[in-house]
Design an enzyme around this catalytic site. Structure first.
Site, PDB file in Angstrom:
ATOM      1  N   LYS A 162      -5.557   8.119  -5.026  1.00 47.94           N
ATOM      2  CA  LYS A 162      -4.211   7.298  -4.558  1.00 47.94           C
ATOM      3  C   LYS A 162      -4.172   5.890  -5.650  1.00 47.94           C
ATOM      4  O   LYS A 162      -4.970   5.866  -6.441  1.00 47.94           O
ATOM      5  CB  LYS A 162      -4.600   6.960  -3.166  1.00 47.94           C
ATOM      6  CG  LYS A 162      -4.410   8.131  -2.314  1.00 47.94           C
ATOM      7  CD  LYS A 162      -3.122   8.828  -2.182  1.00 47.94           C
ATOM      8  CE  LYS A 162      -3.240  10.167  -1.382  1.00 47.94           C
ATOM      9  NZ  LYS A 162      -3.582  10.493   0.018  1.00 47.94           N
TER      10      LYS A 162
HETATM   11  C1  PLP Z   1      -3.743  11.238   1.078  1.00 45.91           C
HETATM   12  C2  PLP Z   1      -2.837  11.357   2.107  1.00 45.91           C
HETATM   13  C3  PLP Z   1      -3.267  11.182   3.603  1.00 45.91           C
HETATM   14  C4  PLP Z   1      -4.761  11.044   3.778  1.00 45.91           C
HETATM   15  O1  PLP Z   1      -5.475   9.761   3.142  1.00 45.91           O
HETATM   16  P1  PLP Z   1      -6.880   9.987   3.258  1.00 45.91           P
HETATM   17  O2  PLP Z   1      -7.459   8.412   3.165  1.00 45.91           O
HETATM   18  O3  PLP Z   1      -7.609  10.885   2.623  1.00 45.91           O
HETATM   19  O4  PLP Z   1      -7.321  10.112   4.864  1.00 45.91           O
HETATM   20  C5  PLP Z   1      -2.217  11.181   4.303  1.00 45.91           C
HETATM   21  N1  PLP Z   1      -0.919  11.317   4.405  1.00 45.91           N
HETATM   22  C6  PLP Z   1      -0.546  11.454   3.125  1.00 45.91           C
HETATM   23  C7  PLP Z   1       0.967  11.783   2.738  1.00 45.91           C
HETATM   24  C8  PLP Z   1      -1.510  11.696   1.921  1.00 45.91           C
HETATM   25  O5  PLP Z   1      -0.916  11.964   0.723  1.00 45.91           O
END
Ligand code: PLP
Length: 407
Positions: free
Chosen positions: A195
């Site tokens: 991210k």
């Molecule tokens: C990555 C992601 C999540 C989950 O994030 P985590 O921190 O890995 O739990 C939730 N929603 C979307 C749209 C994502 O891309």
């Protein structure tokens, strides 16, 4: 930034889908947190929350173990009746829908516009009427593009207090002039490795509502009274109360220290993401059969993902394009396999065959290209050249096929 990542890679070197940047400052900060001897949730977490809230312009921020946990804790904090219906786009990450289920609520899948990959107000309204009215909604800023949160809430006939934003892609996104982080009841961010602010694992809930912040704060650590972690400090007390069924979803000081150091690089990284998106769009716009991501929408794009779509003009399918790019040393990904196409959700939510046409059609055509601040211009060019090669081969193949038919 490690200098190796800045070096221009020779054309023949493969382009990975993602390359995580952990700055030297972040490594030093992790060392500092480890040396400090606290390690679990403590002062670094408190500082990270303060700095993050300032960065997104929210009154409160509560650090948690993941965006998935952030979503579950936020939905629980709305205190809806068990089994209440929650609208969510079908084009999202599976974990975000698990969060609804684990909060004791029922996901109602909403179709998406095949261009923006997000629900339009008419999609929201028709899903709400299909299920007889919803009690809450999750809004996803897909790929980092701004979703019109208020317009969608109105279409669902819900107050903003019943909307939770999944901003896993949307740190840096603005809706209109407003930073994502304080628009709805609660906004959930991710610090997963890929991210925009990578820590490895981690999440954040931001809100302007002090009561919601307090509920999430307690719930993230077993529902223990707010200052429970202080009980091991000199002068701390062993007494505590538990007043809600909490989760174990706190963030460690080691993660928070890394996050604080990384946050100082975010603006620069975001500038680079925007440059890369610009370069992609310029180079790919010449290629027939490739549809570029929508830049439209009122606000600012965070460019977590750069998602192209194949059209019939390309002459090959998305799957063939992905395979040809992989063979050329360019890794890609697909965001997302819609949740109703995954077997658990088909079982749990029923067969949605024919109910989500926009989602199903986009799901066959989307392809995410490499997008990360450490990417060089040469790597972007290399990806675009590889896509152009596939398109050219597709044109040649169609010409041969036409020749064969007319012969
Ligand atoms: C990555 C992601 C999540 C989950 O994030 P985590 O921190 O890995 O739990 C939730 N929603 C979307 C749209 C994502 O891309």
């Amino acid at each position: 930034m490690s200098s190796a990542l800045l070096a221009t890679s020779p054309a023949e070197e493969p382009v990975p889908f993602c390359r995580v940047t952990i700055t030297p400052e972040a490594r030093a900060a992790a060392d500092r947190a480890l040396a400090g001897g606290w390690v679990t949730t403590g002062p670094e977490v408190r500082e990270f929350e303060r700095e993050f809230a300032a960065a997104v312009g929210s009154a409160h921020a509560v650090a948690v173990s993941s965006c998935t946990a952030a979503l579950e804790l936020s939905l629980r904090a709305l205190e809806l009746a068990p089994g209440a219906r929650v609208l969510t786009p079908a084009m999202t990450f599976a974990g975000a829908v698990h969060a609804i289920i684990h909060a004791g609520l029922v996901p109602v899948l909403v179709d998406v516009d095949p261009d923006s990959l997000m629900p339009r107000p008419d999609h929201v309204a028709s899903a709400a009427s299909r299920c007889g009215g919803s009690q809450a909604m999750v809004v996803v800023h897909f790929g980092g593009a701004p979703a019109a949160v208020e317009v969608l809430a109105e279409a669902a006939r819900l107050p903003l207090g019943r909307v939770v934003e999944d901003a896993a892609h949307a740190l840096w996104t603005r809706v209109g002039g407003r930073a994502v982080g304080s628009i709805s009841a609660a906004t959930c961010f991710s610090f997963y490795a890929t991210k925009n602010l990578p820590i490895g694992e981690g999440g954040m809930v931001t809100t302007d509502d002090p009561q919601l912040a307090n509920t999430v704060h307690r719930s993230r650590l077993h529902g223990m009274s707010a200052d429970a972690w202080r009980r091991y400090l000199p002068g701390g007390s062993w007494r505590y109360d538990v007043d809600v069924a909490g989760l174990k979803a706190n963030m460690t000081d080691v993660s928070a220290a890394i996050g604080r150091a990384q946050l100082r690089h975010l603006a620069r990284w975001q500038d680079r993401r925007a440059e890369i998106a610009c370069r992609y769009s310029r180079l790919l716009s010449q290629i027939p059969g490739i549809r570029l991501p929508q830049v439209g929408g009122d606000g600012r794009h965070a460019w977590h993902l750069y998602v192209i779509q194949t059209t019939p003009e390309l002459g090959v399918s998305r799957d063939e394009l992905a395979a040809d790019l992989a063979a050329a040393g360019v890794d890609t990904s697909v965001h997302f396999i819609p949740v109703h196409q995954l077997s658990y959700f088909r079982e749990a939510l029923g067969d949605h065959h024919g109910l989500l046409p926009g989602t199903d059609s986009a799901a066959r055509r989307v392809l995410s290209l490499p997008m990360y601040p450490a990417m060089t211009d040469a790597q972007v060019d290399r990806v675009c050249d590889a896509v152009a090669d596939v398109a050219e081969a597709g044109v040649a193949r169609r010409r041969v096929a036409r020749g064969a038919v007319s012969a």
